[in-house]
Scaffold this active site. Structure first.
Site, mmCIF file in Angstrom:
data_model
loop_
_atom_site.group_PDB
_atom_site.id
_atom_site.type_symbol
_atom_site.label_atom_id
_atom_site.label_comp_id
_atom_site.label_asym_id
_atom_site.label_seq_id
_atom_site.Cartn_x
_atom_site.Cartn_y
_atom_site.Cartn_z
ATOM 1 N N GLY A 207 0.829 -1.212 0.000
ATOM 2 C CA GLY A 207 0.000 0.000 0.000
ATOM 3 C C GLY A 207 0.854 1.249 0.000
ATOM 4 N N ASN A 208 0.229 2.375 0.256
ATOM 5 C CA ASN A 208 0.986 3.625 0.356
ATOM 6 C C ASN A 208 0.376 4.513 1.435
ATOM 7 O OD1 ASN A 208 -0.990 5.530 -0.932
ATOM 8 N ND2 ASN A 208 -0.690 4.108 -2.653
ATOM 9 N N ARG A 209 1.009 5.642 1.695
ATOM 10 C CA ARG A 209 0.640 6.459 2.850
ATOM 11 C C ARG A 209 -0.484 7.455 2.587
ATOM 12 N NH1 ARG A 209 4.504 6.196 6.903
ATOM 13 N NH2 ARG A 209 6.458 5.214 6.262
ATOM 14 N N SER A 210 -1.092 7.418 1.422
ATOM 15 C CA SER A 210 -2.134 8.410 1.137
ATOM 16 C C SER A 210 -3.312 8.254 2.108
ATOM 17 C CB SER A 210 -2.627 8.240 -0.304
ATOM 18 O OG SER A 210 -3.689 9.131 -0.531
ATOM 19 N N ALA A 274 -3.746 7.920 -4.833
ATOM 20 C CA ALA A 274 -2.397 7.424 -5.085
ATOM 21 C C ALA A 274 -2.503 5.948 -5.485
ATOM 22 C CB ALA A 274 -1.545 7.579 -3.835
#
Ligand SMILES: Cc1cc2nc3c(=O)[nH]c(=O)nc-3n(C[C@H](O)[C@H](O)[C@H](O)COP(=O)(O)O)c2cc1C
Length: 403
Positions: A207-210, A274
């Protein structure tokens, strides 16, 4: 502080307007509550008077020497009607003036926000649809009701949105000062928000930090400017913005599918989500275990470029806003953003300089917006919702006439 008139209609959700009143008052606004006679059958005048600190009347025959049927509307910077019943929408659309609230609606020259609440059948009735269309065409903001539990055991579309979200719409409208309140009326705006998750096995993902805050801010800002908004939301833990249709997705492929579908008839697409550039080549059907032979090597494959696909399939007049999240402060980021703008055939690209504690999850943002026409607009640090409005201000001149 801006003077607010809170009109309250005779719906079961009238009690929720007490919370909206509290939010408006606590943020410093003098609020004059104007309930209808039916509203007073749900919540009595002493409650409104005590909470607002102002006199309360529903008809035009009290304090006549102050000419309240004219003065209250004239003195308002914002009128918000919550809940707006089917009856009130009809009266407002037809210019009836048989009580204090309907007189106020005719004398107000400030932005007017209606937050309707009623049973689904009443909301969907052609008469109500026509009344809502009339009010919107005149520049009023009519928030789409939420879907959920209604009076009694029924559920469906027609629920009053959360008072905090109606308050957020009011704040956005007031933040725009004298600018036209409903400059996106009649437009369909699609916004993507959040970060996608690419499954590795049934319990893990890349995943990502968005956080989705910037995308949600766009959705709120566009709805407060009168747009019909579809929000494609990837793994976001934020309250649903009022008046916005939400499509929830998980992976980049789901985001792609939902966005392409929603964008087909949209006037504006804002790609604030994102999406993952890569995903695992294979998804294990069962949890990958330590005993499976040491640390696994995960092979990645490239995901489709959603913004580029949207750019390629853009219909005439559609405005595409892409995002470039770049680490580092150098000129490379600018070059990269300009390259993406061209490759994705976007009209605008918002360059964010991101990092672990930078932008992601924050309430404020700083950006540079590059236009396909060669323009560059610096947006200094500001709340994400103000930044969303500033970007939408750059979108509006690209929109073709509705006629
Ligand atoms: C228990 C109850 C709940 C009601 N809820 C709603 C509602 O949520 N929305 C609505 O449009 N009308 C609702 N009505 C009908 C309105 O009260 C009625 O149409 C009234 O004339 C509206 O008056 P107003 O113009 O002052 O809002 C409800 C009526 C009752 C008795």
């Amino acid at each position: 502080m801006a003077a607010v008139v809170l009109g309250v209609g005779g719906g079961i959700a009238a009690y929720k307007a007490c919370e909206l009143l509290r939010l408006l008052s606590e943020s410093g606004h003098p609020v004059r509550v104007v309930p209808t006679a039916s509203a007073l059958r749900f919540v009595g005048a002493p409650t409104w008077a005590a909470l607002s600190g102002q006199p309360v009347a529903d008809e035009v025959w009290s304090q006549v020497h102050e000419v309240p049927h004219v003065r209250i509307g004239q003195g308002a910077d914002l009128v918000v009607v919550a809940p707006a019943t089917a009856d009130l929408l009809a009266k407002a659309a037809h210019g009836l003036a048989d009580d204090l609230l309907t007189n106020t609606l005719l004398t107000a020259r400030c932005p007017v926000v209606f937050a309707p609440a009623m049973h689904t059948e009443m909301w969907e009735h052609p008469a109500t649809r026509a009344n809502v269309a009339t009010l919107r065409a005149r520049g009023a903001i009519v928030i789409e009701p939420a879907v959920g539990r209604l009076t009694g055991a029924d559920s469906g579309k027609g629920r009053l949105p959360d008072p905090a979200e109606i308050f957020a719409v009011c704040r956005r409208v007031l933040a725009r000062g004298g600018l036209p309140a409903a400059d996106l009326a009649g437009r369909h705006v699609v916004v993507t928000a959040g970060g996608t998750r690419e499954p590795l096995d049934p319990v893990r993902f890349l995943g990502n930090r968005s956080s989705g805050k910037q995308g949600y801010a766009f959705a709120r800002a566009a709805a407060a400017r009168g747009a019909r908004v579809t929000l494609v939301s990837a793994n976001v833990a934020l309250p649903d913005p009022a008046g916005v249709d939400i499509v929830r997705v998980g992976s980049t492929e789901e985001l792609r599918k939902a966005t392409v579908e929603a964008a087909a008839g949209a006037d504006v697409v804002v790609m604030a989500a994102a999406p993952a550039d890569f995903r695992p080549a294979a998804v294990s059907p069962s949890k990958i275990k330590k005993s499976d032979g040491g640390a696994p090597v995960i092979e990645l494959v490239t995901n489709p470029d959603i913004a580029a696909e949207l750019g390629e399939g853009k219909r005439p007049g559609q405005v595409l806003v892409a995002f470039a999240a770049e680490t580092g402060d150098g000129d490379d980021a600018v070059e990269s953003a300009r390259g993406k703008l061209a490759r994705k055939r976007a009209d605008l690209i918002v360059l964010n300089r991101v990092g672990v504690d930078r932008v992601f999850g924050a309430d404020a943002n700083t950006a540079v917006v590059f236009g396909a026409d060669g323009s560059a607009t610096e947006l200094s640090e500001q709340p994400k919702e103000d930044l969303a409005d500033a970007v939408l201000d750059l979108v509006v001149p690209h929109l073709t006439d509705l006629s």
